[in-house]
Design an enzyme around this catalytic site. Structure first.
Site, PDB file in Angstrom:
ATOM      1  N   HIS A 123       0.962  -6.239  -4.079  1.00 59.01           N
ATOM      2  CA  HIS A 123       2.327  -6.781  -4.140  1.00 59.01           C
ATOM      3  C   HIS A 123       2.699  -7.548  -2.875  1.00 59.01           C
ATOM      4  O   HIS A 123       3.820  -7.456  -2.374  1.00 59.01           O
ATOM      5  CB  HIS A 123       3.336  -5.665  -4.400  1.00 59.01           C
ATOM      6  N   SER A 181       0.687   1.194  -9.676  1.00 61.97           N
ATOM      7  CA  SER A 181       0.789  -0.160  -9.137  1.00 61.97           C
ATOM      8  C   SER A 181      -0.505  -0.610  -8.477  1.00 61.97           C
ATOM      9  O   SER A 181      -0.822  -1.784  -8.451  1.00 61.97           O
ATOM     10  CB  SER A 181       1.919  -0.231  -8.105  1.00 61.97           C
ATOM     11  N   GLU A 224       4.274   6.991   4.064  1.00 61.69           N
ATOM     12  CA  GLU A 224       3.209   6.062   4.428  1.00 61.69           C
ATOM     13  C   GLU A 224       2.649   6.322   5.828  1.00 61.69           C
ATOM     14  O   GLU A 224       1.453   6.138   6.079  1.00 61.69           O
ATOM     15  CB  GLU A 224       3.690   4.613   4.332  1.00 61.69           C
TER      16      GLU A 224
END
Lengths: 282, 317
Positions: free
Chosen positions: B112, B40, B61
Site C-alpha cells: 500500500h 492486506s 509495529e
C-alpha cells in the site's frame, strides 16, 4: 574465599573501571552503571548465565543477554572485558574516536558480546522477545535475559512487547527492571510517576518477582536463580530489582545528578579510594 | 518496437504473498511477522503452511520491528509486513537502531505504498518512504513494478544478507515481466533502446513509461527506457551509459520528488554526466482520497505526464 566475596571483589573492580572510563573522556553515565554492577557481575560471573566468551552473534546453545538502557555501557563493557570477550585494556578507548566501545553499545564496530545496538530507549525488550522466539523455533532450551531501566518503561514500545510476551507465553525470557527511581531530569516520581510496577506487569500476565536490594550480591544471585526456576511455566518472568544509582560512591548515591556526568580528578580519587583495587586496573 | 504484453492485471502485493509462500516451502529459516494486516499483505498461505513460523504482533509495529531484529539472532530471516506508512515513518527509529545500525538481516515488506492505496487517503498513503529508507546506511531499497517482478524480488531478498526495504502496492496493475525472470538486486532492466531521451521509472510507473515510450515513438521520439527496481544500490553504470547517449532524462515514480528515485538519479548525473532532468513525481504534497486512477491523474503519475515531461526536457537539451 567465599564465592560471594569473590563476586563482590569483582564488582568493586568493575566500579573502578566504570569511574575511570567515564573520567578519562569526561563523558558517560556512571550513576546507572554503578547501580547495576552487582547484576552484571552475577549474570556473567555468578553462574546465572551459561555463556560463551568466544562469542557467536546467533548465540545458539547458550543464554544471551540484551541491554536495553544502553547508556550504562561502562558497566557492560567492564564486565564483558573482564569475562574474556575482549582485552580489558580496550576500556582505555571508551568513547574515543575509532573505538569499538561507542558511547552506547553497538554491533556496528564488531565488539564481541554485543548483539544489538541500544541507546535510543525502549527497544531492547522487543529484540529480546524476538531472540526468545528464535530459541523456541531452534528448540534451544537456553534463556534470554534483558535489562531495562525504570525510566525507560515510559516508552510505549515496552508495553507492546510486554503484552506480546504474556499473550504468546514467551516463558524463556527474563526481563529485569532496574528500579533506581531516577532519570535525567529528576526522580521518576517527579518526571512521570509510573505507579505500581508489580501490579502493572502482573496485570499484563507476567510472573513478577522482586529483589529488594539489587546491590546485595547474595540477594541478586538468589533472586536471579529463583527467576530462572520460574521459566518454562507458560509466563515470561519479570524481576523488579531495586538498586541505588551511583552505588558504592557515597557522593554519587541517591541522586540523579550523576546520571550522565563524569567525576573530576579530585572526585575520581575520592571515589576510587572507596573502591580499592581488587583484580588490578587495566 | 518491442511489445510488452499485459498478461492480466494483478496486484504487486499478491506477488509478495506468492513469493513468501514459495519461501515457506524452500527456506526453513524464513519467518514472517505482521501487525494485523495479514489479508492486506497476502500472507495467509504462508501462515496456513507454516503456522509455527508466523508471528502476529497485533497493532504494534514498533514491537514487530524489534522482534524481527531479535529473530535474526538465532539465524532466522524475518519478513515483517505492514502498510508502507507504518513500516517506515511510524517505526523509523526502531528500524534505524535495532535493524540498520545493528546490521540485522530483516526484510521490511511494505504494501500500500504511494497514493494508489486510494480511498483511505493521506493517513494511510506514504510518499516519502523511499527517501527515509535509502538514507539509512546499509539498507537495500527495492520498488517493484508488477506481480511477477515482486515475486522474484521476494525470493531474491531472502538470499541477500542484510536489511532490505521491499516496497509494493495495493491496486491491480499490468503484469508484463517474465514469470521465470531472474531478479538481480542492484541491476537495472533495459526495456527499450532509444537515442533521444532516457526514461527511468520504478514501481507502478514502469508500465506507464512503456505506454509513454510507444506513444513518443509514434511522434518520432525514440526513448531509452529503464526499469530501476533497486533504488539502492543504484545501477549508476546503466544510468550514466544511457544518459551519455541521449543527453537528457525523465524520472518517474509514485513518490515525492524530494528524496526518491529522481534525486538519486540527479545526484549520480551531477557527479558523472550532468544533464537536463524532469521529475514525474508528486510535488511535495500529501495525497488524498480517490480511486487509484483518479489520483495518478491528479498528481501527474501516468503515461501522459511522462510524455509531457519528455517534451519539456527535450527542449532543454
Amino acid at each position: 574465599m567465599s564465592k560471594i566475596k569473590e563476586l563482590e571483589d569483582f564488582a568493586t573492580q568493575v566500579r573502578r573501571d566504570i569511574l575511570r572510563q567515564v573520567h578519562k573522556v569526561n563523558s558517560g553515565h556512571p550513576g546507572g552503571s554503578l547501580g547495576c554492577t552487582e547484576f552484571f557481575t552475577a549474570l556473567y560471573q555468578g553462574g546465572i548465565m551459561e555463556h560463551k566468551p568466544e562469542f557467536n552473534m546467533d548465540g545458539k546453545e547458550e543464554d544471551i543477554f540484551f541491554l536495553s538502557n544502553g547508556h550504562i555501557s561502562p558497566v557492560f563493557y567492564s564486565v564483558l572485558g573482564r569475562s574474556g570477550y575482549f582485552p580489558v585494556d580496550e576500556l582505555n578507548t571508551f568513547r574515543l574516536i575509532n573505538s569499538r566501545l561507542q558511547g552506547h553499545p553497538t554491533t556496528h564496530e564488531g565488539l564481541p558480546g554485543i548483539r544489538v545496538a541500544s541507546g535510543s530507549l525502549g527497544q531492547g525488550m522487543s529484540v529480546a522477545l524476538g531472540a526468545a522466539q528464535a530459541k523456541k523455533l531452534n528448540k534451544d532450551n537456553h534463556l534470554v535475559f534483558a535489562l531495562l531501566g525504570d525510566g525507560e518503561l515510559q516508552e510505549g514500545q515496552n508495553w507492546e512487547a510486554i503484552m506480546y510476551a504474556a499473550g504468546n507465553k514467551v516463558d524463556n525470557l527474563i526481563a529485569t527492571v532496574d528500579l533506581n527511581g531516577q532519570q535525567i531530569d529528576g526522580s521518576t516520581e517527579t518526571v512521570l510517576p509510573m505507579g505500581n510496577m508489580k501490579a502493572k506487569f502482573e496485570a499484563f500476565g507476567w510472573d513478577v518477582m522482586e529483589i529488594d536490594d539489587g546491590n546485595d550480591m547474595q540477594q541478586v544471585i538468589d533472586g536471579l536463580t529463583e527467576a530462572k526456576s520460574r521459566t518454562g511455566k507458560g509466563k515470561p518472568v519479570c524481576v523488579l530489582m531495586t538498586t541505588v544509582m551511583g552505588n558504592g560512591v557515597d557522593f554519587m548515591m541517591h541522586t540523579h545528578a550523576w546520571h550522565g556526568k563524569a567525576p573530576n580528578d579530585e572526585q575520581l580519587e575520592t571515589a576510587l579510594a572507596q573502591n580499592p583495587e581488587t583484580l588490578g586496573d587495566y | 518496437m518491442k511489445t510488452y504484453i499485459d498478461t492480466g492485471k494483478k496486484d504487486t502485493r499478491s506477488g509478495f504473498g506468492a513469493g513468501l509462500t514459495e519461501l515457506g516451502r524452500t527456506n526453513p529459516n524464513v519467518v514472517a511477522l505482521c501487525a494485523d494486516l495479514v489479508g492486506s499483505l497476502k500472507m495467509q498461505d504462508f501462515i496456513d503452511e507454516n503456522p509455527e513460523r508466523f508471528f502476529q504482533t497485533g497493532i504494534a509495529e514498533a514491537n514487530m520491528m524489534g522482534m524481527a531484529a531479535g529473530l535474526t539472532i538465532g539465524g532466522k530471516i524475518p519478513f515483517a509486513g505492514t502498510f508502507a506508512n507504518f513500516a517506515t515513518g511510524r517505526v523509523y527509529d526502531q528500524i534505524r537502531q535495532s535493524i540498520a545500525y545493528s546490521g540485522k538481516n530483516v526484510k521490511i515488506c511494505a504494501s500500500h505504498s504511494g497514493v494508489t492505496l486510494g480511498e483511505d487517503g493521506a493517513t494511510h498513503q506514504i510518499l516519502e518512504d523511499i527517501g527515509l529508507m535509502k538514507m539509512l546506511p546499509g539498507m537495500t531499497v527495492i520498488n517493484t513494478c508488477d506481480f511477477n517482478q515482486t515475486k522474484a524480488a521476494t525470493l531474491a531478498i531472502a538470499e541477500h544478507d542484510g536489511p532490505v526495504y521491499l516496497r509494493f502496492g495495493r491496486p491491480k496493475v499490468a503484469n508484463f515481466t517474465a514469470e521465470d525472470q531472474k531478479f538481480e538486486i542492484g541491476k537495472a532492466v533495459q526495456l527499450y533502446e532509444g537515442k533521444d531521451v532516457t526514461i527511468i521509472a520504478t514501481g507502478h510507473l514502469v508500465w506507464e513509461a512503456i505506454q509513454a515510450a510507444q506513444k513518443l515513438s509514434e511522434k518520432g521520439i525514440s526513448a531509452d527506457v529503464i526499469n530501476i527496481h533497486t533504488i539502492k544500490p543504484l545501477d549508476e553504470k546503466a544510468i550514466i551509459k544511457s544518459v551519455k547517449k541521449t543527453g537528457c532524462v525523465v524520472t518517474a515514480e509514485e513518490h515525492n520528488f524530494l528524496g526518491g528515485l529522481g534525486e538519486s538519479v540527479a545526484r549520480t548525473l551531477a557527479e558523472n554526466n550532468p544533464a537536463p532532468q524532469e521529475f514525474v513525481a508528486t510535488q511535495d504534497t500529501f495525497g488524498e482520497s480517490g480511486t487509484p486512477e483518479q489520483l495518478m491523474d491528479k498528481y501527474g503519475l501516468n503515461a501522459a505526464a511522462i510524455i509531457k515531461a519528455t517534451e519539456k526536457v527535450l527542449k532543454r537539451k
